[in-house]
Design a protein around this motif. Structure first.
Motif, PDB file in Angstrom:
ATOM      1  N   ILE A  56     -11.134   4.246  -1.247  1.00  0.00           N
ATOM      2  CA  ILE A  56     -11.191   2.804  -1.476  1.00  0.00           C
ATOM      3  C   ILE A  56     -12.512   2.459  -2.152  1.00  0.00           C
ATOM      4  N   ILE A  70      -6.388  -3.389   6.251  1.00  0.00           N
ATOM      5  CA  ILE A  70      -6.398  -2.526   5.062  1.00  0.00           C
ATOM      6  C   ILE A  70      -6.766  -1.098   5.459  1.00  0.00           C
ATOM      7  N   ILE A 116       0.807  -1.219   0.000  1.00  0.00           N
ATOM      8  CA  ILE A 116       0.000   0.000   0.000  1.00  0.00           C
ATOM      9  C   ILE A 116       0.844   1.274   0.000  1.00  0.00           C
ATOM     10  N   LEU A 151     -12.370   6.663   5.880  1.00  0.00           N
ATOM     11  CA  LEU A 151     -12.073   6.574   4.459  1.00  0.00           C
ATOM     12  C   LEU A 151     -13.232   7.053   3.584  1.00  0.00           C
ATOM     13  N   ILE A 195      -4.079   7.583   2.825  1.00  0.00           N
ATOM     14  CA  ILE A 195      -4.799   7.239   1.596  1.00  0.00           C
ATOM     15  C   ILE A 195      -6.286   7.219   1.924  1.00  0.00           C
ATOM     16  N   GLU A 196      -7.073   8.024   1.242  1.00  0.00           N
ATOM     17  CA  GLU A 196      -8.475   8.190   1.624  1.00  0.00           C
ATOM     18  C   GLU A 196      -9.454   7.336   0.829  1.00  0.00           C
ATOM     19  N   MET A 218      -4.299   2.177   5.307  1.00  0.00           N
ATOM     20  CA  MET A 218      -4.683   3.342   4.507  1.00  0.00           C
ATOM     21  C   MET A 218      -4.703   4.617   5.354  1.00  0.00           C
ATOM     22  N   GLU A 219      -5.281   4.520   6.525  1.00  0.00           N
ATOM     23  CA  GLU A 219      -5.348   5.692   7.401  1.00  0.00           C
ATOM     24  C   GLU A 219      -3.947   6.140   7.817  1.00  0.00           C
ATOM     25  N   GLU A 260      -1.217   5.732   6.123  1.00  0.00           N
ATOM     26  CA  GLU A 260      -0.523   6.252   4.945  1.00  0.00           C
ATOM     27  C   GLU A 260      -1.184   7.513   4.389  1.00  0.00           C
ATOM     28  N   MET A 300      -4.868   5.238  -4.122  1.00  0.00           N
ATOM     29  CA  MET A 300      -6.164   4.652  -3.790  1.00  0.00           C
ATOM     30  C   MET A 300      -6.072   3.133  -3.838  1.00  0.00           C
ATOM     31  N   VAL A 301      -7.132   2.489  -3.320  1.00  0.00           N
ATOM     32  CA  VAL A 301      -7.193   1.027  -3.282  1.00  0.00           C
ATOM     33  C   VAL A 301      -8.503   0.576  -3.916  1.00  0.00           C
ATOM     34  N   TRP A 334     -15.135   5.693   1.003  1.00  0.00           N
ATOM     35  CA  TRP A 334     -15.385   4.370   0.459  1.00  0.00           C
ATOM     36  C   TRP A 334     -16.598   4.365  -0.470  1.00  0.00           C
TER      37      TRP A 334
END
Length: 206
Positions: A98, A86, A61, A146, A95-96, A90-91, A93, A66-67, A148
């Motif tokens: 997904i 996951i 990640i 996130l 990264i918002e 993400m949090e 890193e 994004m994921v 999402w």
């Protein structure tokens, strides 16, 4: 854009991977068996590992924008067990975004207020095991910070790519009975550039 795709060797995930590479995105996939990845592209990085292993998630990640998760249930609890790691990665890193593949079972019921479809008389499934797994993942995402989106297809045959389907926020489109794998993947991929369905489930059907 740098995108991590989980479940990239699955039915929907492989189509999403193909679209992302065709769109010139830089894609990383985390898979248990690298030999199962059919795609070859200079923008593709294949990392072998397990979504249940925190260090593998963190390694994959890092540096992503994004994921996209097309992880299935397949008779296991992999989906619900991997989602906390996951989300945490993400949090951590920053990264918002997904986008995940769910199931129509976790959409709101039209016939029984306050219930999800799999909990109501709308469900045609003999077992609720898979829907319960997706429900757990939904609750985890809903309680996270996130941005999402959960794409929720109904009956999912391989089918054809038509680009003609109906979508509805939090509900399955009325009388929706099926949606093909390629069309589900197309809609999911399109959410990379969309923000209409952030923090929402999306029902998709013909």
């Amino acid at each position: 854009m740098n995108i991590l795709i989980l479940g990239a060797t699955g039915r929907v995930g492989s189509h999403i991977l193909e679209s992302a590479l065709d769109g010139n995105h830089h894609v990383t996939v985390l898979v248990r068996d690298a030999d199962k990845v059919q795609a070859q592209n200079r923008n593709l990085i294949v990392k072998e590992g397990n979504v249940l292993t925190r260090s593998d998630i963190l390694n994959a990640i890092a540096g992503m924008d994004m994921v996209i998760s097309a992880l299935g249930t397949d008779g296991t609890t992999t989906l619900s067990e991997s989602m906390p790691a996951i989300i945490k990665a993400m949090e951590d890193e920053g990264i918002e975004r997904i986008i995940t593949i769910g199931t129509a079972g976790i959409l709101n019921s039209r016939t029984e207020s306050g219930k999800l479809r799999y909990q109501s008389n709308e469900s045609k499934r003999r077992t609720t095991r898979a829907a319960k797994e997706h429900h757990k993942a939904f609750e985890l995402l809903e309680n996270s910070s996130l941005d999402w989106t959960i794409v929720c297809p109904t009956y999912l045959p391989d089918g054809k790519h038509t680009s003609k389907y109906r979508i509805e926020r939090d509900f399955l489109p009325e009388k929706g009975e099926m949606i093909s794998v390629p069309d589900t993947a197309e809609f999911t991929y399109n959410q990379i550039a969309e923000n209409r369905y952030v923090k929402a489930r999306v029902g998709i059907a013909y």
